[in-house]
Write an enzyme that holds these catalytic residues in place. Structure first.
Site, PDB file in Angstrom:
ATOM      1  N   PHE A 137     -17.424   8.688   1.122  1.00 24.36           N
ATOM      2  CA  PHE A 137     -16.864   8.647  -0.045  1.00 24.36           C
ATOM      3  C   PHE A 137     -17.027  10.053  -0.744  1.00 24.36           C
ATOM      4  CE2 PHE A 137     -16.587   3.871   0.527  1.00 24.36           C
ATOM      5  CZ  PHE A 137     -15.627   3.683  -0.019  1.00 24.36           C
ATOM      6  N   ILE A 194      -7.154   7.723  -0.689  1.00 19.59           N
ATOM      7  CA  ILE A 194      -7.042   6.311  -0.832  1.00 19.59           C
ATOM      8  C   ILE A 194      -7.828   5.828   0.429  1.00 19.59           C
ATOM      9  CG2 ILE A 194      -4.782   6.717   0.536  1.00 19.59           C
ATOM     10  CD1 ILE A 194      -4.191   3.696  -0.836  1.00 19.59           C
ATOM     11  N   SER A 195      -8.601   5.120   0.395  1.00 15.44           N
ATOM     12  CA  SER A 195      -9.644   4.640   1.097  1.00 15.44           C
ATOM     13  C   SER A 195      -8.761   3.976   2.226  1.00 15.44           C
ATOM     14  CB  SER A 195     -10.789   3.941   0.883  1.00 15.44           C
ATOM     15  OG  SER A 195     -11.559   4.491  -0.030  1.00 15.44           O
ATOM     16  N   GLN A 196      -9.402   3.843   3.664  1.00 20.50           N
ATOM     17  CA  GLN A 196      -8.764   3.186   4.615  1.00 20.50           C
ATOM     18  C   GLN A 196      -8.740   1.593   4.346  1.00 20.50           C
ATOM     19  OE1 GLN A 196     -12.213   4.044   7.350  1.00 20.50           O
ATOM     20  NE2 GLN A 196     -11.458   2.283   8.452  1.00 20.50           N
ATOM     21  N   ARG A 202       0.728  -1.027   0.064  1.00 18.97           N
ATOM     22  CA  ARG A 202      -0.150  -0.191  -0.061  1.00 18.97           C
ATOM     23  C   ARG A 202       0.804   1.374   0.071  1.00 18.97           C
ATOM     24  NH1 ARG A 202      -3.351   3.201   3.825  1.00 18.97           N
ATOM     25  NH2 ARG A 202      -5.430   3.660   3.023  1.00 18.97           N
TER      26      ARG A 202
END
Length: 210
Positions: A205, A63-65, A37
Site C-alpha cells: 500500500f 484503487i486496490s485489486q 467497480r
C-alpha cells in the site's frame, strides 16, 4: 462495452478472484456483485476495472485489486448496524462496499480532489449513509467515535494508538503495517485492556502520511 458487459465481468470477478480465494462472507460477496467497480476508475481504465490488479486513480494513488478490498472488508466482520471509519477514501470503491455492509460510514481522505471526485459517484449510486472529511487520518476522526470497525487503506510503520482509542471494546481494526517495501495486513480486535493481532499476509500500500 455496455452495462451488461460490466455486469458479466463483475460476476466473473467474484467467482474467479474472490470465491476461488476463499472469501466466504455472503454479505461481502453480495456487495461485490452489486457495486460497479468500473464507475470508480478513469474511462481509459474501465476495460480493466475487474482485472486482478490495482489501477491508477491519479495523484500517485491506486484503487486496490478486488481481492485485497474483499479480504479487508471480510476481516472487518461488519454487521448491518455497525458504524465504520475508513482512512483513505481514494476512488470511493471501498467506501461503497462499506456502505453496503454497515449502517454508517465515516471516510477521511488526505487528497481533497480525490474525495471530491468520489463524492458524485457515490451519490449517483444512491449512498446516503456516508460522512466525508478531509485529513491525513492518522489520528482517526473523533467526531464519529467510537466505531465498531476501522479500515485503513494506507500502510503505517507502527500501529496508531489514536485509532485503537476510537474503537469500541470488541471493535475491529484492519490495517497494513510496515515500511515501503515490506508490509503485512493485520486484523486487530480490541479487548478491555489489550488487543489481539492476526496477520492476514503480505500486501503493498501507499504510506499513511502523518
Amino acid at each position: 462495452m455496455d452495462e451488461r458487459d460490466y455486469d458479466l465481468m463483475r460476476k466473473r470477478m467474484v467467482t474467479t478472484q474472490l470465491e476461488y480465494r476463499d472469501i466466504r462472507d455472503e454479505r461481502v460477496l453480495a456487495a461485490f456483485r452489486k457495486v460497479p467497480r468500473h464507475r470508480f476508475v478513469n474511462w481509459s481504465e474501465r476495460p480493466y476495472a475487474y482485472d486482478d490488479h490495482p489501477l491508477p486513480i491519479g495523484d500517485e494513488q491506486t484503487i486496490s485489486q478486488p481481492y485485497i478490498v474483499a479480504l479487508m472488508s471480510e476481516a472487518l466482520e461488519l454487521s448491518e448496524g455497525d458504524k465504520v471509519l475508513e482512512i483513505g477514501t481514494g476512488s470511493g470503491y471501498q467506501t461503497a462496499i462499506l456502505a453496503e455492509l454497515a449502517r454508517e460510514v465515516f471516510t477521511v481522505e488526505r487528497i481533497a480532489r480525490l474525495q471530491e471526485k468520489a463524492k458524485p459517484v457515490l451519490k449517483d449510486l444512491g449512498y446516503e449513509n456516508i460522512t466525508f472529511a478531509i485529513g491525513d487520518g492518522y489520528e482517526g476522526y473523533e467526531e464519529g467515535a467510537p466505531y465498531d470497525a476501522i479500515l485503513v487503506t494506507a500502510a503505517s510503520k507502527k500501529l496508531p494508538e489514536q485509532l485503537l482509542e476510537q474503537l469500541k471494546v470488541g471493535g475491529r481494526l484492519v490495517i497494513p503495517l510496515g515500511g515501503a517495501f515490506m508490509q503485512s495486513l493485520f486484523a486487530i480486535k480490541k479487548r478491555e485492556d489489550t488487543y489481539v493481532k492476526k496477520n492476514l499476509g503480505p500486501v503493498r500500500f501507499v504510506p499513511l502520511i502523518h
